[in-house]
Write a protein that holds these residues in place. Sequence first.
Motif, PDB file in Angstrom:
ATOM      1  N   SER A  64       7.744 -61.211  18.755  1.00 45.11           N
ATOM      2  CA  SER A  64       7.229 -62.031  17.656  1.00 45.11           C
ATOM      3  C   SER A  64       5.797 -61.638  17.319  1.00 45.11           C
ATOM      4  CB  SER A  64       7.295 -63.515  18.017  1.00 45.11           C
ATOM      5  OG  SER A  64       8.629 -63.921  18.167  1.00 45.11           O
ATOM      6  N   ALA A  68       4.338 -59.962  13.831  1.00 45.02           N
ATOM      7  CA  ALA A  68       3.222 -60.539  13.083  1.00 45.02           C
ATOM      8  C   ALA A  68       2.099 -59.514  12.885  1.00 45.02           C
ATOM      9  CB  ALA A  68       2.692 -61.773  13.810  1.00 45.02           C
ATOM     10  N   ARG A  72       5.568 -57.363   9.747  1.00 47.48           N
ATOM     11  CA  ARG A  72       7.008 -57.299   9.506  1.00 47.48           C
ATOM     12  C   ARG A  72       7.681 -58.661   9.520  1.00 47.48           C
ATOM     13  NH1 ARG A  72       5.834 -53.517   7.057  1.00 47.48           N
ATOM     14  NH2 ARG A  72       5.500 -51.518   7.999  1.00 47.48           N
ATOM     15  N   GLY A  73       6.916 -59.705   9.693  1.00 53.99           N
ATOM     16  CA  GLY A  73       7.487 -61.049   9.615  1.00 53.99           C
ATOM     17  C   GLY A  73       7.986 -61.580  10.938  1.00 53.99           C
ATOM     18  N   GLY A  74       8.670 -62.716  10.858  1.00 56.77           N
ATOM     19  CA  GLY A  74       9.154 -63.413  12.044  1.00 56.77           C
ATOM     20  C   GLY A  74      10.267 -62.667  12.754  1.00 56.77           C
ATOM     21  N   ARG A  76      13.678 -61.591  14.355  1.00 60.83           N
ATOM     22  CA  ARG A  76      15.099 -61.706  14.024  1.00 60.83           C
ATOM     23  C   ARG A  76      15.969 -61.207  15.174  1.00 60.83           C
ATOM     24  NH1 ARG A  76      16.357 -63.008   8.559  1.00 60.83           N
ATOM     25  NH2 ARG A  76      14.459 -63.950   7.833  1.00 60.83           N
TER      26      ARG A  76
END
Length: 139
Positions: A64, A68, A72-74, A76
């Motif tokens: 995670s 961040a 690249r975001g949360g 998955r």
Amino acid sequence: MTTEADVLAELRRLRVRMPQLTAALAASTDGVVLASDIGHAPEESKEHADRLASLTVSVLGAASHLGAVSGRGGFRELLIRGELGYTGIYGAGPSAVLALLAGPRINVGRLHLEARRSGARIGDLVDDALGALERPEAT
């Protein structure tokens, strides 16, 4: 049926659909085992599930953070390929994670597909249960 039983039923259905899976576990994002289908003796299974959940949450934290920092975001999913097979970690809603162990001959594309579906179902089950806990009882 309780949430634990529902989650366990989903893990078992996943293992039926993917016989190359050697273990399946759902845990809360703080490392509590929600349900596991690991296949060891009961006392061994609990200990193994607890260790796997703890390590899964540690990896989840690092992945995670990497997502961040890299923009690249949360989180998955994460797939680790080892000499003897795969370890897959998949988000299961905001409150849970799905960890899968698979043999080396598994179809990785199908693993992702099935794990994403099961992760979504498990996430819904956990979120519904948490929502029910937060709603005040009607009297």
